[in-house]
Design a protein around this motif. Structure first.
Motif, mmCIF file in Angstrom:
data_model
loop_
_atom_site.group_PDB
_atom_site.id
_atom_site.type_symbol
_atom_site.label_atom_id
_atom_site.label_comp_id
_atom_site.label_asym_id
_atom_site.label_seq_id
_atom_site.Cartn_x
_atom_site.Cartn_y
_atom_site.Cartn_z
ATOM 1 N N PRO A 74 51.147 39.749 19.006
ATOM 2 C CA PRO A 74 51.001 38.565 18.149
ATOM 3 C C PRO A 74 50.605 38.877 16.713
ATOM 4 C CG PRO A 74 50.076 38.115 20.302
ATOM 5 C CD PRO A 74 50.454 39.568 20.308
ATOM 6 N N GLN A 75 49.781 39.915 16.494
ATOM 7 C CA GLN A 75 49.377 40.250 15.127
ATOM 8 C C GLN A 75 50.552 40.734 14.280
ATOM 9 O OE1 GLN A 75 46.631 39.497 13.803
ATOM 10 N NE2 GLN A 75 45.275 39.100 15.536
ATOM 11 N N ASP A 76 51.628 41.200 14.929
ATOM 12 C CA ASP A 76 52.822 41.647 14.192
ATOM 13 C C ASP A 76 53.493 40.486 13.451
ATOM 14 O OD1 ASP A 76 52.348 44.146 15.249
ATOM 15 O OD2 ASP A 76 53.891 43.985 16.807
ATOM 16 N N LEU A 77 53.195 39.262 13.886
ATOM 17 C CA LEU A 77 53.791 38.089 13.237
ATOM 18 C C LEU A 77 53.355 37.953 11.782
ATOM 19 C CD1 LEU A 77 53.326 35.524 16.163
ATOM 20 C CD2 LEU A 77 55.505 36.483 15.377
ATOM 21 N N LEU A 78 52.230 38.565 11.431
ATOM 22 C CA LEU A 78 51.720 38.471 10.065
ATOM 23 C C LEU A 78 52.657 39.126 9.058
ATOM 24 C CD1 LEU A 78 47.930 39.185 10.761
ATOM 25 C CD2 LEU A 78 49.044 36.966 10.372
ATOM 26 N N THR A 79 53.540 39.980 9.528
ATOM 27 C CA THR A 79 54.490 40.646 8.623
ATOM 28 C C THR A 79 55.868 39.981 8.661
ATOM 29 O OG1 THR A 79 55.185 42.234 10.328
ATOM 30 C CG2 THR A 79 53.273 42.826 8.956
#
Length: 298
Positions: free
Chosen positions: A184-189
């Protein structure tokens, strides 16, 4: 005849049919003495004996036979008219104001209520489309639709749909160019299609959970909507990753026009519930609406 009671005439007809006071009293649901007194009162009002009583049965006098043949069809006609009036009284009618999301309306509520509105022309419903939380009492609504986890405890809640989940999807072309997020943190990019929560004023934080680990991600992107269907169109157009109800995206995923990402981070949760104050539950119109919307597991 002016003082003759309608029930006296009706009970006289039943005694004439049964030819027995005991059976007639049981059929009516009164004591035999009460029935006998009613027939006696009828005879006194008319001034003519209508029945001949013996120890075992009852027979009509000629006057009783004539009265029965004259009155019986009229009594049945009157009873039919009363039944028709009772049906009219119990016929569901009235207006209902309902607050719900666009997704709840399209996927659950409208398909179930459309035939109800066609069958009951005296029922009218105002649908207020709102993706935020409303206080139905303060805002003048009769009922609302929410996910089970967010219904107030002091309300009656009836499940109206199956469990579902929010999923992250994007077009194959977008993912081929920008890569597939693995966490989910990959969505920040990534360029994500945001949703604004109207009542709360802020942007919706995407909610994920895996093995008891909950993560809320505030994504960023070029486009913000307050409508799931518009978000779907943006994802299909290759404009980014959208977080939408699985029921909207499943057929696009099956067709290959959208690709599901972070699948193992998207668990199912309680589906939609209709909720309303206790005082509404006995209204005929509410009984019809609740019965039509109630979820029946297959």
């Amino acid at each position: 005849m002016a003082n003759t009671d309608f029930n006296d005439l009706k009970w006289f007809g039943i005694v004439a049919e049964e030819r027995n006071f005991t059976r007639a009293a049981a059929r009516i649901g009164v004591a035999q003495s009460t029935l006998s007194h009613a027939i006696k009162r009828l005879e006194e009002n008319i001034g003519i004996r209508l029945l001949t009583r013996t120890t075992r049965n009852v027979a009509l006098t000629p006057a009783g036979t004539q009265l029965l043949s004259t009155v019986s069809p009229r009594l049945k006609e009157i009873e039919g008219e009363i039944d028709a009036l009772m049906a009219f009284r119990d016929k569901p009618s009235g207006s209902i104001r309902l607050t719900l999301s666009d997704h709840a309306l399209e996927t659950v509520v409208w398909p179930k209520l459309k035939p109800v509105l066609m069958a009951y022309p005296d029922i009218s419903i105002e649908f207020s489309i709102d993706n935020g939380f409303r206080n139905i009492v303060e805002d003048g609504f009769d009922a609302g639709v929410r996910l089970g986890e967010s219904v107030e405890k002091d309300m009656i809640a009836v499940r109206i749909g199956p469990d579902w989940r929010m999923i992250a999807v994007a077009s194959p072309a977008y993912l081929a160019e920008h890569g597939v997020p693995e966490h989910p943190q990959d969505l920040l990019t990534h360029n994500c299609v945001n949703m604004r929560q109207e009542r709360l004023g802020g942007l919706y934080a995407w909610e994920f959970e895996k093995d008891g680990n909950e993560i809320n991600v505030r994504v960023d992107g070029q486009i913000t909507f307050n409508n799931s269907y518009a978000m779907m169109d943006a994802a299909l157009s290759g404009m980014g990753i959208a977080f939408v109800p699985n029921s909207l995206a499943d057929h696009h995923i099956a067709a290959g026009t959208l690709q599901l990402v972070l699948n193992d981070w998207s668990p199912f949760f309680d589906g939609y519930f209709l909720y309303y104050p206790t005082r509404r539950q006995n209204l005929p119109v509410f009984r019809v609406i609740v019965d039509a919307l109630r979820h029946r597991r297959r």
